[in-house]
Structures are given as C-alpha cells and as structure tokens.
Scaffold this motif. Structure first.
Motif, PDB file in Angstrom:
ATOM      1  N   GLU A   1       0.519  -1.330   0.108  1.00 24.31           N
ATOM      2  CA  GLU A   1       0.168  -0.208   0.195  1.00 24.31           C
ATOM      3  C   GLU A   1       0.718   1.254   0.316  1.00 24.31           C
ATOM      4  O   GLU A   1       0.453   1.712  -0.459  1.00 24.31           O
ATOM      5  CB  GLU A   1      -0.947  -0.159   1.691  1.00 24.31           C
ATOM      6  N   ASP A   2       1.849   0.934   0.872  1.00 27.08           N
ATOM      7  CA  ASP A   2       2.605   2.689   1.252  1.00 27.08           C
ATOM      8  C   ASP A   2       3.897   2.283   1.252  1.00 27.08           C
ATOM      9  O   ASP A   2       3.838   1.416   2.749  1.00 27.08           O
ATOM     10  CB  ASP A   2       2.502   3.335   1.740  1.00 27.08           C
ATOM     11  N   PRO A   3       5.184   1.453   0.392  1.00 25.55           N
ATOM     12  CA  PRO A   3       6.811   1.929   1.559  1.00 25.55           C
ATOM     13  C   PRO A   3       7.035   1.967   2.225  1.00 25.55           C
ATOM     14  O   PRO A   3       7.215   2.112   3.508  1.00 25.55           O
ATOM     15  CB  PRO A   3       7.147   1.194   0.018  1.00 25.55           C
ATOM     16  N   GLY A   4       7.237   3.437   1.860  1.00 18.15           N
ATOM     17  CA  GLY A   4       7.263   4.787   3.477  1.00 18.15           C
ATOM     18  C   GLY A   4       6.447   5.174   4.863  1.00 18.15           C
ATOM     19  O   GLY A   4       7.181   4.523   6.102  1.00 18.15           O
ATOM     20  N   LEU A   5       5.134   4.620   4.799  1.00 17.31           N
ATOM     21  CA  LEU A   5       4.590   4.519   6.015  1.00 17.31           C
ATOM     22  C   LEU A   5       4.237   2.822   6.475  1.00 17.31           C
ATOM     23  O   LEU A   5       4.561   2.667   8.188  1.00 17.31           O
ATOM     24  CB  LEU A   5       2.999   4.414   5.423  1.00 17.31           C
ATOM     25  N   TRP A   6       4.619   1.877   5.585  1.00 14.70           N
ATOM     26  CA  TRP A   6       5.108   0.773   6.435  1.00 14.70           C
ATOM     27  C   TRP A   6       7.067   0.997   6.947  1.00 14.70           C
ATOM     28  O   TRP A   6       6.619   0.250   8.078  1.00 14.70           O
ATOM     29  CB  TRP A   6       5.743  -0.394   4.884  1.00 14.70           C
ATOM     30  N   LEU A   7       7.536   1.011   6.258  1.00 11.67           N
ATOM     31  CA  LEU A   7       8.453   1.321   7.117  1.00 11.67           C
ATOM     32  C   LEU A   7       8.393   2.153   8.139  1.00 11.67           C
ATOM     33  O   LEU A   7       8.892   1.955   9.129  1.00 11.67           O
ATOM     34  CB  LEU A   7       9.914   2.561   6.424  1.00 11.67           C
ATOM     35  N   ALA A   8       7.860   3.119   8.437  1.00  9.33           N
ATOM     36  CA  ALA A   8       7.481   3.615   9.392  1.00  9.33           C
ATOM     37  C   ALA A   8       6.664   3.250  10.130  1.00  9.33           C
ATOM     38  O   ALA A   8       7.214   3.042  11.931  1.00  9.33           O
ATOM     39  CB  ALA A   8       6.961   5.026   9.589  1.00  9.33           C
ATOM     40  N   SER A   9       5.972   1.387  10.207  1.00 11.68           N
ATOM     41  CA  SER A   9       5.144   1.114  10.895  1.00 11.68           C
ATOM     42  C   SER A   9       6.125   0.099  11.701  1.00 11.68           C
ATOM     43  O   SER A   9       5.629  -0.728  12.955  1.00 11.68           O
ATOM     44  CB  SER A   9       4.017   0.335  10.400  1.00 11.68           C
ATOM     45  N   VAL A  10       6.779  -0.661  10.797  1.00 12.46           N
ATOM     46  CA  VAL A  10       7.725  -1.328  11.463  1.00 12.46           C
ATOM     47  C   VAL A  10       9.485  -0.698  12.340  1.00 12.46           C
ATOM     48  O   VAL A  10       9.838  -1.464  13.163  1.00 12.46           O
ATOM     49  CB  VAL A  10       8.431  -2.214  10.452  1.00 12.46           C
ATOM     50  N   VAL A  11       9.300   0.437  12.662  1.00 15.70           N
ATOM     51  CA  VAL A  11      10.577   0.799  12.769  1.00 15.70           C
ATOM     52  C   VAL A  11      11.006   0.168  14.406  1.00 15.70           C
ATOM     53  O   VAL A  11      12.146   0.241  14.500  1.00 15.70           O
ATOM     54  CB  VAL A  11      10.954   2.614  12.327  1.00 15.70           C
ATOM     55  N   ILE A  12       9.966   1.254  14.297  1.00 16.41           N
ATOM     56  CA  ILE A  12      10.096   0.630  16.679  1.00 16.41           C
ATOM     57  C   ILE A  12      10.106  -1.168  16.593  1.00 16.41           C
ATOM     58  O   ILE A  12      10.896  -1.524  17.529  1.00 16.41           O
ATOM     59  CB  ILE A  12       9.469   1.859  17.219  1.00 16.41           C
TER      60      ILE A  12
END
Length: 313
Positions: free
Chosen positions: A171-182
């Motif tokens: 759906e959105d690679p950028g939002l995916w990355l933000a959601s899994v960083v922590i």
C-alpha cells in the motif's frame, strides 16, 4: 549430507504427526465449551448437542483426527469456526506481517552481533569490557521498557513515527517502514546481544588455536586471519544461536504485536487459542512444528557447509 537431510525430514514428519495428534487430543476436552462460546447466550444443552453433531464432535476422536489429517494431506486445512475464513489463507496473511518485523530484526541483529562479537574477541582490555557491557545491557533491559521509551520519544514527543498500527508494504512503502521501525528496533536489541555473546566466545576459542598462531608466523595480516579463517570456523555455534534466535523472535512477536497493535501471526495465534478455534489452532500447530524442524535442519546443513568436520554422511 543428503541421507542425513532425508532422515531428519522423516523424523520431522513423524514429530509433526505426533504433535498434531497430541494437540487435537488436548483440544477434545474443550469441545463442549468451544461450542458454548460459539452459540453465546443461545446455548442450551439441546443446541450444544446439535452443533456438536453438525461439527462432527460427537464422533470418535480417531475418526475426527483421521479425517482432518486426510484433508490436510490434500491441502485443505479447513475453515475457522468463528470467521469462516480458510485457515491456510488466514495463517499466511498474518505471517507476512510478522515476517516483515522478524526478518529485518534478524538481519540487523546478526550484522551488529558479528561486528560486536569480532571486535570484542580481537580487542583485549578496555575495548572488550566496554563491548561486553553493551551486550549485558541488551541482555537485561526489558524489551517492553525499550518499546515504551521509543514510543514516548519518537511517536509522542517528536511525532516522527506512528505509535501503533501497521501499513502493508504494497500500500505504501514509506508508511510500512515507519510502522515497523520501532518494533524492529526492540526485537533487534535482545537478538544482537544473544548472538554477539556466542560470536565473541567462539572467536576467542578460534584465535587461541594453533593454526592461527601458524598463520601469524607466516606474516598473514590479522584482519585476513580473523575474517577469512577464524570467523568462518567459529560460525557453527553462532549459527545454532542464530536459528534459536529466529524461533525466539516469533515468540517475542506476540508481545510486540500486542504492544504495537500489529495484526500478525502472534496476535492471531493468541486470539485463536483464546476462543478455541480448533481448525486454526491445528493449522498453527502444523506450521509451528514444520517451521521449527526446517530452521533447525537448515542450521545443521549450514554448519556442515561451513565446517567439513561437522558434516554427517
């Protein structure tokens, strides 16, 4: 090695059969309560008996298990008793969420562990003690505490990352990355400490061996000795810890997914066990057993490839 792998696969299939039967037998003691939960307030002795007949729970246990096993061998894991969702599709859909956290965490923790372990083993004195201190912090600091601290700093105060939720990569690679960083950071800390300790110990043992002293007397550069010889020979024990850490991360994923509201494998397993969704629990038992067997087999094959002395023919 081929005969060893085939033997292990055979043993693994037998183990899977035994584990699934034990799981099904234990679940059989809860058939009536599971049906009651499904019916809710409409549950009466007559309706419970009718649903048990409808679901086949009134038949002998071996007949039920044999039918389930026959369907599984034909690729049919059944459907959820509560959502009517196909079990195989439900498992793999949630598995993608968990792997998107576990795999990056495993890669990061492994790379950082190798660097820390090799550095500590090749540097005696203060550098080694400082590195060991970093490992101890990773060992003993609770992951939940780290998760809360990261959420407070990066999600609440700075607003850089979301506190909870998951966005699929498609759906959105950028939002995916933000959601899994922590979540990835939390899992990586403990994993890196565990693997780094094993790498350090194995490297120290290798660097004390006669062949290392011989290489040094021949004028081979220290970095070449460490990276081309000692590191490869010490990778066997570290690879074992690596495989165990991969499986442990799946267990830790349950807590991580609960904290960050991730719709992953751990949360799915917990919720299915909580409501007694028998087809889903049986599918999870098959997947969990096969995954454990496969990871351990690959670790043993990797050790044999790295160290010919450890090969089994």
């Amino acid at each position: 090695m081929l005969s060893f792998a085939l033997r292990r696969i055979g043993v693994g299939l037998v183990l899977t059969l035994v584990m699934t039967f034990i799981t099904f037998w234990l679940l059989s003691f809860s058939f009536e309560s599971i049906v009651s939960s499904r019916l809710g307030q409409a549950a009466t002795p007559e309706s419970i008996a009718a649903v048990k007949v409808q679901l086949g729970f009134d038949r002998p246990l071996m007949v039920q298990y044999g039918e389930w096993l026959w369907n599984v061998l034909h690729g049919d894991f059944g459907v959820s008793l509560f959502t009517q969702e196909p079990v195989s599709g439900a498992v793999f859909a949630r598995l993608g969420v968990t792997l998107s956290v576990v795999l990056p965490a495993l890669i990061i923790s492994t790379l950082s562990a190798v660097v820390l372990g090799v550095f500590a083993a090749s540097r005696a004195g203060a550098a080694d003690k400082i590195t060991q201190g970093i490992m101890l912090v990773g060992h003993f600091v609770p992951g939940l505490l780290v998760a809360i601290a990261l959420v407070v700093v990066f999600a609440v105060n700075l607003g850089w990352l979301p506190a909870t939720g998951f966005t699929p990569f498609s759906e959105d690679p950028g939002l995916w990355l933000a959601s899994v960083v922590i979540p990835v950071t939390v899992l990586s800390i403990g994993g890196a400490a565990n693997i780094a300790s094993q790498v350090r110990g194995s490297m120290i043992d290798e660097l004390r061996k006669d062949y290392v002293r011989t290489l040094r007397t021949r004028g081979i550069p220290t970095n070449s000795i460490i990276l081309r010889h000692a590191l490869r020979n010490s990778a066997g024990p570290a690879l074992t810890v690596f495989s165990l850490e991969f499986l442990a991360m799946f267990g830790s994923a349950l807590i991580i997914e609960q904290v960050f509201a991730l719709p992953g494998f751990g949360t799915f397993s917990f919720n299915s066990a909580l409501i007694g969704d028998i087809p889903v629990i049986m599918g999870l038992a098959v997947f969990g057993t096969l995954m454990t067997i496969t990871v351990n087999l690959l670790a043993d094959l990797g050790i044999g490839w790295l160290n010919p002395k450890a090969r089994v023919y």
